[in-house]
Scaffold this active site. Structure first.
Site, short mmCIF file in Angstrom:
data_model
loop_
_atom_site.label_atom_id
_atom_site.label_comp_id
_atom_site.label_asym_id
_atom_site.label_seq_id
_atom_site.Cartn_x
_atom_site.Cartn_y
_atom_site.Cartn_z
N HIS A 465 2.53 2.02 3.88
CA HIS A 465 2.29 3.18 3.00
C HIS A 465 1.65 2.74 1.69
O HIS A 465 0.60 3.25 1.28
CB HIS A 465 3.62 3.89 2.74
CG HIS A 465 3.50 5.08 1.85
ND1 HIS A 465 3.51 6.37 2.33
CD2 HIS A 465 3.38 5.20 0.50
CE1 HIS A 465 3.38 7.22 1.32
NE2 HIS A 465 3.32 6.53 0.20
N GLU A 466 2.29 1.79 1.02
CA GLU A 466 1.77 1.35 -0.28
C GLU A 466 0.43 0.64 -0.13
O GLU A 466 -0.44 0.74 -0.99
CB GLU A 466 2.79 0.44 -0.99
CG GLU A 466 4.13 1.11 -1.29
CD GLU A 466 4.01 2.45 -2.00
OE1 GLU A 466 3.02 2.68 -2.73
OE2 GLU A 466 4.90 3.29 -1.81
N HIS A 472 -7.22 2.47 -1.05
CA HIS A 472 -7.95 3.50 -1.80
C HIS A 472 -8.56 2.89 -3.07
O HIS A 472 -9.68 3.23 -3.46
CB HIS A 472 -6.98 4.63 -2.16
CG HIS A 472 -7.62 5.98 -2.25
ND1 HIS A 472 -6.91 7.13 -2.41
CD2 HIS A 472 -8.91 6.37 -2.21
CE1 HIS A 472 -7.72 8.16 -2.46
NE2 HIS A 472 -8.95 7.72 -2.33
#
Length: 672
Positions: A465-466, A472
Site C-alpha cells: 500500500h505505502e 506515485h
C-alpha cells in the site's frame, strides 16, 4: 553554520540529516520565511505587466528551500520526534500559518494573479499550465483573497488556531499511546500467543529494564495480543486501554480539542461562504458535494450490511462454543482469526516465516521493475535520520529516477501507523528534471536475536500500500512541484496505494517471493490459493468499519452546532449506530485518536478510502482480464501515475481505462 540554510550539497542534493541539530530548526524557519517573503515581494512589485511566466510560474517555483526544510522537520516530527522537536513544532506551525496567510491575503499579489486568470483564454497555455493557473487562482479565493480586511484577519486567526490545535491533537494521541504498557511476569497469562511474538514482548520488557513481558499499544505489539491471547480478561484490558487513549479526562485528553477544531472549521467555512466545512472541502474533490458522498457511503452500507451481519453471526457461534453469551469488540480479532483458520486452514503465525521483510521488499521492488522498468540499489553514502533507515537509488534505463528512504520498525519517537511522504518533490526547471526524494515509514515487528523481521500478511499488504503511494512520487514527471506526484485530488490519492495491494493476492505473483526464511521452501500452492480466497474474508465487517469512520467524519463536518449539546462519545455512538456490530463501551471512543481527520488531511475526506477502492478494483480488473503484468496496460497506468495533478483525475482515469469506474467492480471483488 546552519546546514538547513546551505544549499544541500550532499549526494543527490539529499537532506543533510546527520548535520542537523535541533537548535538549527527555528533560526532556519525564520530566515527562510524572510527569504520567501522577499521573493514574493519581488514578484508582487514587478513593474512589468503580469504574465503567466512572471507571476504564476514564478510563484510555483518560489520558496523551494522553505518547502524542503518544512518537509524535513514535519517528517522528523512524525518519524523521530522527542519533547524538544514537539516544542519547536508548537512554535513553527503558527509561523508557517502566518506566512501562508500573508501570501494568500496579499492584495497586490492577488491582483496580478487575477489579471493573468482573466485573460487565460487568450494565453495559449498547455494543459498543465492551465491547471496551474486555475489551481493558483482558486487557492487564493479559497484562502480568503476576496474577503474584507476584517474578515481576512478573522480567517488568519482561525487558521493559526487550527494549526496549533491539530498539532496538539496528534501530540496527545502519540503521548497517550506511549503512556501505557502492560507488564506480565506469568507466561501462562499469554497462552495462545505465538513464541515469536513472546520473544518481542521479552525484548520490549528488557528495554524497560523489566523481567518477563511487556505489551504496548503500538500496533505490532497490540494486535497480536488481541488476535491470539486466549486470556479474555487480558484482551479486554488491552482494548480498554486502547479505547481510552486521549479519552480518559487526563493530561492527553482530546475531547475538548475535537469540539474546538470542529467549531473553528465551521467558522472558516461560513466566512468563506459555505454552509459547512464538508461543502468547502468537497468542492475540490472528485465527489464534489456532501450529498454525493452520503449517497455513495449509504449505497455501500446497504449492500455490505447483510454480509457483515452474517460474518458476525459466525463469530458469535464460535464464541458461544467457548461459553461466551455476548461477544464484544475485544473478541473480534480473536474469533475472526479462529474462523479464518477453520475456513482456510491458515493463520498469520503459520504464514509469517514465508514473509521475511527483506524478501517482501525485494518483491515489491521487482514488481515495480516488471511494470514500470525501475531498478533499486541500496546505497550507504546518503545521510539518514536514524540507523534503522535504509536508502535506495532508483534508476530507469540507467538514469537516476528517485531516492528512497525505507523506515520499517517502531520506536518511541515514531507515531503509529504507516505512511509515505516526500522530502523533495519532482519538477522541471532550466532544462533539468529535478528528481524526488520519497520516504516509506511503517511499524513492523523488529528482528530479534533469533529471527529476522517476519511480517503478518496484513503487514505485507501495508508495505505494498505505502509503496503504491511511493510509486506515485517516484514516477512523477511534471513541470511544477505543486502538481507533482501525490499532489492530486484527495479522493484520487489512494488509488495507486490500494491498487498495488491487489498483487498480494495473486498466486502467480505470490509464488515468486513467499518463501520460508530458513528452508527457502515456497508457500504451498494450497495455502497460496487459500490466501487469495481470504481477500474477501470479513470484507463485510471491514467495509462497515470504514463506512462508520466515513459517516462519522462527514457528520462532524456537516452538522452545524451538533457538538454544542452533546459529548464526543454521544455524537460518535449516534453517527456510527448503523455500522456498529458490537456493543459500545462507555469508557472508550475512537474520535479522540482519529488523527486522520483531526491531525491529517482527511477531514471531510475519510470516505476517499472507499471511493478509491472502487477505482482500484476497477483498475485491477482491467489487468486481470488482460494479464496482471500486461505491458501495454502497465504503460497506460504509468502515464496516470506520472501525470500527478496536471489533469482532472476522472479524465486521467478515463484515458487509462477507456471509461469511468464502476462501483460493481468493487462489489464483485468484495462479495462475489
Amino acid at each position: 553554520m546552519n546546514p538547513l540554510l546551505e544549499k544541500f550539497n550532499t549526494k543527490y542534493t539529499s537532506s543533510p540529516f546527520e548535520e542537523i541539530k535541533e537548535e538549527h530548526y527555528l533560526p532556519a524557519f525564520h530566515e527562510l520565511i524572510n527569504i520567501s517573503e522577499q521573493e514574493i515581494d519581488k514578484l508582487t512589485n514587478n513593474s512589468e505587466e503580469p504574465t503567466f511566466e512572471n507571476t504564476i510560474e514564478a510563484m510555483a517555483f518560489s520558496g523551494e528551500q522553505l518547502d524542503r526544510v518544512s518537509n524535513i522537520f514535519f517528517n522528523i516530527n512524525s518519524a523521530e520526534t522527542n519533547d524538544e522537536i514537539q516544542k519547536i513544532a508548537q512554535e513553527v506551525s503558527p509561523l508557517l500559518t502566518e506566512f501562508s496567510s500573508k501570501i494568500s491575503q496579499n492584495e497586490k499579489l492577488f491582483e496580478r494573479i487575477k489579471s493573468v486568470y482573466d485573460q487565460k483564454d487568450s494565453l495559449s497555455l498547455n494543459e498543465e499550465q492551465e491547471m496551474l493557473l486555475n489551481e493558483t487562482y482558486k487557492g487564493f479565493v479559497r484562502s480568503g483573497a476576496l474577503l474584507s480586511e476584517e474578515d481576512k484577519k478573522k480567517l488568519e486567526k482561525i487558521n493559526m488556531d487550527l494549526s496549533i490545535k491539530s498539532l496538539q491533537f496528534g501530540q496527545n494521541a502519540l503521548a497517550s499511546t506511549n503512556a501505557y504498557f502492560k507488564h506480565i511476569t506469568n507466561k501462562d497469562e499469554l497462552k495462545g500467543i505465538p513464541e515469536a511474538i513472546l520473544q518481542q514482548y521479552e525484548e520490549d520488557a528488557k528495554e524497560k529494564d523489566l523481567e518477563g513481558y511487556v505489551i504496548t499499544l503500538q500496533y505490532p505489539s497490540y494486535l497480536p495480543a488481541m488476535t491470539y491471547a486466549e486470556n479474555r480478561e487480558l484482551r479486554k484490558e488491552l482494548a480498554l486501554a486502547n479505547g481510552k487513549k486521549s479519552f480518559d479526562g487526563g493530561e492527553f485528553d482530546n475531547q475538548n480539542l475535537i469540539k474546538e477544531i470542529i467549531k473553528l472549521r465551521q467558522e472558516k467555512a461560513e466566512l468563506l461562504g459555505y454552509k459547512n466545512y464538508a461543502e468547502f472541502v468537497l468542492e475540490e474533490r472528485m465527489a464534489q458535494s456532501p450529498a454525493k458522498v452520503f449517497e455513495f457511503l449509504n449505497e455501500l452500507l446497504e449492500k455490505a450490511t447483510p454480509y457483515a451481519q452474517k460474518e458476525i453471526k459466525e463469530l458469535k457461534f464460535l464464541a458461544k462454543a467457548d461459553g461466551i453469551d455476548e461477544i464484544q469488540g475485544y473478541d473480534h480479532a480473536f474469533y475472526a482469526e479462529k474462523l479464518r483458520k477453520q475456513k482456510f486452514d491458515i493463520d498469520d503465525e503459520e504464514l509469517k516465516p514465508y514473509f521475511q521483510l527483506e524478501k517482501v521488499q525485494d518483491a515489491v521492488f521487482g514488481l515495480a521493475g516488471k511494470l514500470f522498468g525501475l531498478e533499486f540499489k541500496e546505497i550507504t553514502d546518503v545521510q539518514k535520520y536514524h540507523q534503522d533507515v535504509k536508502t535506495y537509488e532508483i534508476t530507469e534505463n540507467g538514469n537516476y529516477k528517485a531516492l528512497l528512504y525505507a523506515d520499517y520498525h517502531p520506536r518511541k519517537g515514531k507515531r503509529a501507523g504507516a505512511w509515505m511522504t516526500s522530502y523533495k518533490n519532482q519538477y522541471k526547471q532550466n532544462g533539468e528534471n529535478s528528481r524526488p526524494h520519497i520516504s516509506v515509514v511503517c511499524n513492523f515487528t523488529k528482528p530479534t536475536k533469533d529471527t529476522p523481521s517476519l511480517l503478518t500478511f496484513q503487514e505485507v499488504t501495508t508495505l505494498f500500500h505505502e509503496f503504491g503511494h511511493a510509486l506515485h512520487g517516484i514516477l512523477a514527471d511534471t513541470q511544477y512541484p505543486n502538481l507533482s506526484g501525490t499532489s492530486v485530488k484527495w479522493d484520487f490519492v489512494e488509488l495507486p496505494s490500494q491498487f498495488l495491494e491487489n498483487y498480494c493476492y495473486e498466486p502467480e505473483f505470490l509464488k515468486t517471493f513467499a518463501k520460508h526464511y530458513q528452508t527457502g521452501e515456497i508457500l504451498p500452492t494450497e495455502k497460496i490459493e487459500k490466501l487469495a480466497q481470504t481477500k474477501s474474508f470479513m470484507e463485510g465487517y471491514q467495509t462497515l468499519r470504514q463506512l462508520g469512520f466515513g459517516l462519522l467524519d462527514m457528520a462532524y463536518h456537516t452538522e452545524v452546532g451538533a457538538l454544542e449539546n452533546k459529548s464526543v462519545k454521544e455524537f460518535e455512538v449516534e453517527k456510527t449506530a448503523a455500522t456498529s456490530l458490537y456493543p459500545s463501551n462507555p469508557e472508550t471512543a475512537a474520535s479522540p485518536t482519529f488523527s486522520h481527520i483531526f491531525q491529517g488531511g482527511y477531514s471531510a475526506g475519510y470516505y476517499s478510502y472507499k471511493w478509491a477502492e472502487v477505482l482500484d478494483a476497477d483498475a485491477f480488473q482491467y489487468f486481470k482480464e488482460n494479464g496482471i503484468f500486461n505491458p501495454e496496460i502497465a504503460a497506460k497506468y504509468k502515464i496516470l501515475l506520472s501525470s500527478g495533478g496536471t489533469k482532472n483525475p476522472m479524465d486521467l482515469y478515463k484515458n487509462f481505462r477507456g471509461r469511468e469506474p464502476k462501483v460493481e467492480s468493487l462489489l464483485k471483488r468484495a462479495f462475489g
